[in-house]
Design a protein around this motif. Structure first.
Motif, PDB file in Angstrom:
ATOM      1  N   ASP A   1      51.175 101.287   7.813  1.00  0.00           N
ATOM      2  CA  ASP A   1      51.655 102.546   8.368  1.00  0.00           C
ATOM      3  C   ASP A   1      52.253 102.212   9.730  1.00  0.00           C
ATOM      4  OD1 ASP A   1      52.041 104.971   9.646  1.00  0.00           O
ATOM      5  OD2 ASP A   1      50.254 105.898   8.773  1.00  0.00           O
ATOM      6  N   PRO A   2      53.569 101.993   9.798  1.00  0.00           N
ATOM      7  CA  PRO A   2      54.155 101.541  11.057  1.00  0.00           C
ATOM      8  C   PRO A   2      54.047 102.581  12.175  1.00  0.00           C
ATOM      9  CG  PRO A   2      55.867 101.985   9.427  1.00  0.00           C
ATOM     10  CD  PRO A   2      54.566 102.062   8.714  1.00  0.00           C
ATOM     11  N   ASP A   3      54.051 103.859  11.840  1.00  0.00           N
ATOM     12  CA  ASP A   3      53.949 104.890  12.871  1.00  0.00           C
ATOM     13  C   ASP A   3      52.597 104.838  13.579  1.00  0.00           C
ATOM     14  OD1 ASP A   3      56.504 105.816  12.314  1.00  0.00           O
ATOM     15  OD2 ASP A   3      55.780 107.224  10.788  1.00  0.00           O
ATOM     16  N   ALA A   4      51.544 104.580  12.791  1.00  0.00           N
ATOM     17  CA  ALA A   4      50.195 104.501  13.366  1.00  0.00           C
ATOM     18  C   ALA A   4      49.792 103.070  13.690  1.00  0.00           C
ATOM     19  CB  ALA A   4      49.178 105.110  12.394  1.00  0.00           C
ATOM     20  N   ASP A   5      50.655 102.099  13.354  1.00  0.00           N
ATOM     21  CA  ASP A   5      50.370 100.674  13.539  1.00  0.00           C
ATOM     22  C   ASP A   5      49.051 100.299  12.873  1.00  0.00           C
ATOM     23  OD1 ASP A   5      50.998  98.094  14.437  1.00  0.00           O
ATOM     24  OD2 ASP A   5      49.759  98.333  16.233  1.00  0.00           O
ATOM     25  N   GLU A   6      48.949 100.667  11.581  1.00  0.00           N
ATOM     26  CA  GLU A   6      47.748 100.360  10.799  1.00  0.00           C
ATOM     27  C   GLU A   6      48.109  99.486   9.601  1.00  0.00           C
ATOM     28  OE1 GLU A   6      45.113 103.550   9.763  1.00  0.00           O
ATOM     29  OE2 GLU A   6      45.653 104.711  11.535  1.00  0.00           O
ATOM     30  N   VAL A   7      47.145  98.656   9.199  1.00  0.00           N
ATOM     31  CA  VAL A   7      47.342  97.709   8.104  1.00  0.00           C
ATOM     32  C   VAL A   7      46.208  97.864   7.095  1.00  0.00           C
ATOM     33  CG1 VAL A   7      47.537  95.272   7.484  1.00  0.00           C
ATOM     34  CG2 VAL A   7      48.472  96.080   9.666  1.00  0.00           C
ATOM     35  N   TYR A   8      46.561  97.867   5.814  1.00  0.00           N
ATOM     36  CA  TYR A   8      45.559  97.942   4.747  1.00  0.00           C
ATOM     37  C   TYR A   8      45.741  96.771   3.790  1.00  0.00           C
ATOM     38  CZ  TYR A   8      43.314  99.665   0.411  1.00  0.00           C
ATOM     39  OH  TYR A   8      42.550  99.792  -0.728  1.00  0.00           O
ATOM     40  N   PHE A   9      44.767  95.876   3.762  1.00  0.00           N
ATOM     41  CA  PHE A   9      44.736  94.788   2.795  1.00  0.00           C
ATOM     42  C   PHE A   9      44.098  95.312   1.516  1.00  0.00           C
ATOM     43  CE2 PHE A   9      45.315  92.498   6.718  1.00  0.00           C
ATOM     44  CZ  PHE A   9      46.083  91.389   6.362  1.00  0.00           C
ATOM     45  N   THR A  10      44.914  95.533   0.505  1.00  0.00           N
ATOM     46  CA  THR A  10      44.403  96.070  -0.757  1.00  0.00           C
ATOM     47  C   THR A  10      43.654  94.974  -1.522  1.00  0.00           C
ATOM     48  OG1 THR A  10      46.212  95.466  -2.237  1.00  0.00           O
ATOM     49  CG2 THR A  10      46.540  97.432  -0.848  1.00  0.00           C
ATOM     50  N   PRO A  11      42.886  95.341  -2.547  1.00  0.00           N
ATOM     51  CA  PRO A  11      42.246  94.314  -3.383  1.00  0.00           C
ATOM     52  C   PRO A  11      43.234  93.350  -4.038  1.00  0.00           C
ATOM     53  CG  PRO A  11      41.157  96.417  -3.717  1.00  0.00           C
ATOM     54  CD  PRO A  11      42.371  96.693  -2.865  1.00  0.00           C
ATOM     55  N   LEU A  12      44.498  93.748  -4.141  1.00  0.00           N
ATOM     56  CA  LEU A  12      45.497  92.845  -4.731  1.00  0.00           C
ATOM     57  C   LEU A  12      45.732  91.624  -3.850  1.00  0.00           C
ATOM     58  CD1 LEU A  12      48.103  95.443  -6.053  1.00  0.00           C
ATOM     59  CD2 LEU A  12      46.178  94.388  -7.266  1.00  0.00           C
ATOM     60  N   TYR A  13      45.628  91.797  -2.549  1.00  0.00           N
ATOM     61  CA  TYR A  13      45.750  90.641  -1.647  1.00  0.00           C
ATOM     62  C   TYR A  13      44.659  89.621  -1.958  1.00  0.00           C
ATOM     63  CZ  TYR A  13      44.897  87.682   2.347  1.00  0.00           C
ATOM     64  OH  TYR A  13      44.638  86.586   3.131  1.00  0.00           O
ATOM     65  N   TYR A  14      43.433  90.091  -2.082  1.00  0.00           N
ATOM     66  CA  TYR A  14      42.316  89.169  -2.339  1.00  0.00           C
ATOM     67  C   TYR A  14      42.422  88.570  -3.741  1.00  0.00           C
ATOM     68  CZ  TYR A  14      40.673  91.422   1.867  1.00  0.00           C
ATOM     69  OH  TYR A  14      40.602  91.903   3.143  1.00  0.00           O
ATOM     70  N   THR A  15      42.938  89.355  -4.692  1.00  0.00           N
ATOM     71  CA  THR A  15      43.137  88.830  -6.042  1.00  0.00           C
ATOM     72  C   THR A  15      44.111  87.655  -6.025  1.00  0.00           C
ATOM     73  OG1 THR A  15      42.730  91.030  -6.986  1.00  0.00           O
ATOM     74  CG2 THR A  15      43.863  89.434  -8.384  1.00  0.00           C
ATOM     75  N   MET A  16      45.219  87.816  -5.329  1.00  0.00           N
ATOM     76  CA  MET A  16      46.181  86.714  -5.208  1.00  0.00           C
ATOM     77  C   MET A  16      45.540  85.493  -4.535  1.00  0.00           C
ATOM     78  SD  MET A  16      49.183  87.230  -6.581  1.00  0.00           S
ATOM     79  CE  MET A  16      49.922  85.800  -5.814  1.00  0.00           C
ATOM     80  N   ALA A  17      44.758  85.728  -3.493  1.00  0.00           N
ATOM     81  CA  ALA A  17      44.158  84.626  -2.736  1.00  0.00           C
ATOM     82  C   ALA A  17      43.179  83.815  -3.577  1.00  0.00           C
ATOM     83  CB  ALA A  17      43.462  85.161  -1.488  1.00  0.00           C
ATOM     84  N   HIS A  18      42.555  84.428  -4.582  1.00  0.00           N
ATOM     85  CA  HIS A  18      41.650  83.682  -5.462  1.00  0.00           C
ATOM     86  C   HIS A  18      42.364  82.497  -6.101  1.00  0.00           C
ATOM     87  CE1 HIS A  18      37.684  85.645  -5.833  1.00  0.00           C
ATOM     88  NE2 HIS A  18      38.315  86.727  -5.415  1.00  0.00           N
ATOM     89  N   PHE A  19      43.656  82.629  -6.313  1.00  0.00           N
ATOM     90  CA  PHE A  19      44.443  81.556  -6.914  1.00  0.00           C
ATOM     91  C   PHE A  19      45.159  80.724  -5.852  1.00  0.00           C
ATOM     92  CE2 PHE A  19      43.985  85.031  -9.877  1.00  0.00           C
ATOM     93  CZ  PHE A  19      43.598  84.400 -11.047  1.00  0.00           C
ATOM     94  N   SER A  20      45.910  81.382  -4.978  1.00  0.00           N
ATOM     95  CA  SER A  20      46.769  80.655  -4.036  1.00  0.00           C
ATOM     96  C   SER A  20      45.980  79.806  -3.047  1.00  0.00           C
ATOM     97  CB  SER A  20      47.657  81.641  -3.274  1.00  0.00           C
ATOM     98  OG  SER A  20      46.893  82.544  -2.493  1.00  0.00           O
ATOM     99  N   LYS A  21      44.822  80.282  -2.648  1.00  0.00           N
ATOM    100  CA  LYS A  21      44.027  79.575  -1.645  1.00  0.00           C
ATOM    101  C   LYS A  21      43.337  78.346  -2.223  1.00  0.00           C
ATOM    102  CE  LYS A  21      40.434  80.524   1.862  1.00  0.00           C
ATOM    103  NZ  LYS A  21      41.271  80.259   3.051  1.00  0.00           N
ATOM    104  N   TYR A  22      42.948  78.426  -3.484  1.00  0.00           N
ATOM    105  CA  TYR A  22      42.072  77.396  -4.046  1.00  0.00           C
ATOM    106  C   TYR A  22      42.713  76.543  -5.136  1.00  0.00           C
ATOM    107  CZ  TYR A  22      38.688  80.285  -1.589  1.00  0.00           C
ATOM    108  OH  TYR A  22      38.019  80.989  -0.615  1.00  0.00           O
TER     109      TYR A  22
END
Length: 485
Positions: free
Chosen positions: A395-416
């Motif tokens: 949310d650029p107006d409020a300068d807020e960031v939300y890491f959805t579960p999809l981010y962590y799902t991707m990281a299960h593969f890309s990180k390891y």
């Protein structure tokens, strides 16, 4: 690090680590305690049985994502880029970007603005200088291992096309050599900015996209002839023959006709380094038969998933539970033909990602690239208002960031699962538990298991005459790391 005794007293115990993302609220959390459940799944890892070599995992640099990052505070911008590219983040290793504009651009634009400029004297990447190039360069500065970049055009400038429009139409034959030169010029322009392009797809979605946003149509023969007679020879002549060329770049259900044409003989195959695919034909079927066919047609070529996302869907903000529920829809929910409607039911976004990536790994795919890395709460910006979901919503107006579960799902593969890893064999007693495993270049083994059902399960994992005893809860994704013995 969990240490369990092996089943042979004289053997050293097995060390392993487990990271979990689950509907219960874990997001890539390290797990040290396990329970015993009534359902037991036996897995046997077979490191000596090897398949494809991993090229990488990652997401795409789009003008929309780059623009949004520039609307945030420096702190939040850095947080997002580090989350994707730093060693303590997802460690993205394979990425994609667009050449000229795409639907996730702020407007239509081309690097070839002067009509009739067949020698591209006026070629310019000025449109990328404010947002897209700074995002890529900042990611490069953060990434310790580096990452590959695949570039894809959605359309040539309208003046090169038979319909004189951004949407649809075909490249006029009189501009085939000009369009091949376009790729070479792009390499040079990005190189001048300090960015090395690893390779290309010839055209994003050559079947078109329903005449909605930037597109340019090819038949399988037209694309193959363009690569064989124009693009491949031009890059070779310009000393850029090492750049990867991937054909097709659309949904898997159409793979057979394309790979049959691309790899019809030695001359047609010469300049194609592999095949690119998307996932939009179905929300649950990863089309293993099509993937197997494509691999068997060209077993020594790349097979890379270059785009997938939760499409035609406004993101849900700061509600992790939604991403685990079968509430998302896609384009086919409304627009698929009646005979194909069954391929597009409501679905759970995490399930779609986890199922697809594991299904791809188990069917010869060596790379998997998500679409936008960052979108706003509407699922844009997108000049066509084609709203989609990204792993990170802001949310650029409020300068807020939300890491959805999809981010962590991707990281299960890309990180390891690192570039150069080899997919290894797995004997699995329970087909309802999706599992894939790789042996990394450092000798460690990474196993990803996805339990999308409602029943928790105990796991017995055998490797090197030793056994790991652990468990996976319902609606959970786990990565198990076994260090080199």
């Amino acid at each position: 690090m969990v240490v369990l005794s092996s089943c042979h007293k004289k053997d050293n115990p097995i060390e392993f680590e487990v990271y979990e993302t689950s509907a219960s609220g874990n997001n890539l959390k390290k797990i040290n305690n396990f329970q015993n459940f009534d359902t037991l799944v036996s897995l046997k890892l077979l490191p000596e049985q090897t398949f494809q070599t991993i090229t990488g995992f990652g997401g795409s640099f789009t003008e929309s994502s780059a623009y949004l990052l520039n609307q945030l505070s420096k702190k939040n911008r850095d947080t997002i880029l580090k989350a994707y590219f730093a060693n303590d983040g997802a460690r993205y290793s394979l990425t994609r970007t667009h050449m000229n504009s795409c639907d996730f651009s702020l407007t239509n634009y081309s690097y070839t603005p002067v009509e009739g400029d067949k020698t591209l004297e006026h070629f310019t990447i000025e449109e990328d200088m404010d947002d897209l190039i700074p995002m890529i360069k900042d990611a490069m500065a953060i990434s310790e291992d580096g990452f590959k970049i695949i570039a894809s055009p959605w359309s040539a400038a309208p003046w090169m096309k038979d319909n004189k429009h951004w949407v649809g139409g075909k490249l006029l034959p009189e501009y085939y050599d000009t369009w091949a030169l376009f790729f070479s010029k792009y390499i040079d322009a990005y190189k001048a900015e300090g960015i090395d392009v690893w390779g290309f797809t010839v055209e994003n979605e050559p079947h078109g996209n329903g005449n909605n946003w930037e597109s340019m149509h090819y038949t399988p023969k037209e694309m193959t002839d363009f690569v064989q007679k124009h693009l491949g020879p031009k890059l070779e002549a310009d000393g850029k023959g090492d750049k990867i060329i991937l054909g097709y770049d659309q949904n898997r259900a159409g793979l057979k006709d394309w790979v049959d044409e691309m790899f019809r003989d030695e001359a047609s195959s010469k300049y194609f380094d592999g095949t690119a695919i998307h996932w939009y034909e179905s929300t649950y079927d990863y089309f293993p038969e099509a993937l197997q066919y494509a691999h068997n047609k060209a077993p020594n070529k790349y097979l890379i998933e270059t785009e997938g996302c939760v499409d035609s869907q406004v993101p849900v903000w700061k509600d992790d539970a939604w991403y685990w529920k079968k509430e998302a829809t896609d384009w086919g929910w409304d627009w698929a033909s009646e005979e194909d409607k069954h391929l597009h039911p409501k679905y759970a976004p995490v399930n779609r990602y986890a199922r697809d990536i594991i299904g791809c790994l188990n069917n010869w795919v060596d790379g998997w690239i998500d679409w936008n890395m960052v979108l706003d709460r509407q699922g844009g910006p997108n000049w066509f208002e084609n709203w989609c979901v990204a792993p990170v919503i802001v949310d650029p107006d409020a300068d807020e960031v939300y890491f959805t579960p999809l981010y962590y799902t991707m990281a299960h593969f890309s990180k390891y699962m690192r570039p150069g890893a080899q997919v290894i064999g797995v004997e699995n007693s329970d087909p309802s538990l999706m599992v894939s495993a790789v042996k990394n270049p450092d000798g460690s083994i990474a196993v990803v298991a996805f339990n999308e059902g409602e029943v928790p399960k105990s796991l017995s994992i055998a490797i090197h005459n030793k056994t790991i005893k652990m468990s996976i809860p319902e609606k959970a994704l786990q990565t198990i790391i076994i260090p080199k013995p």
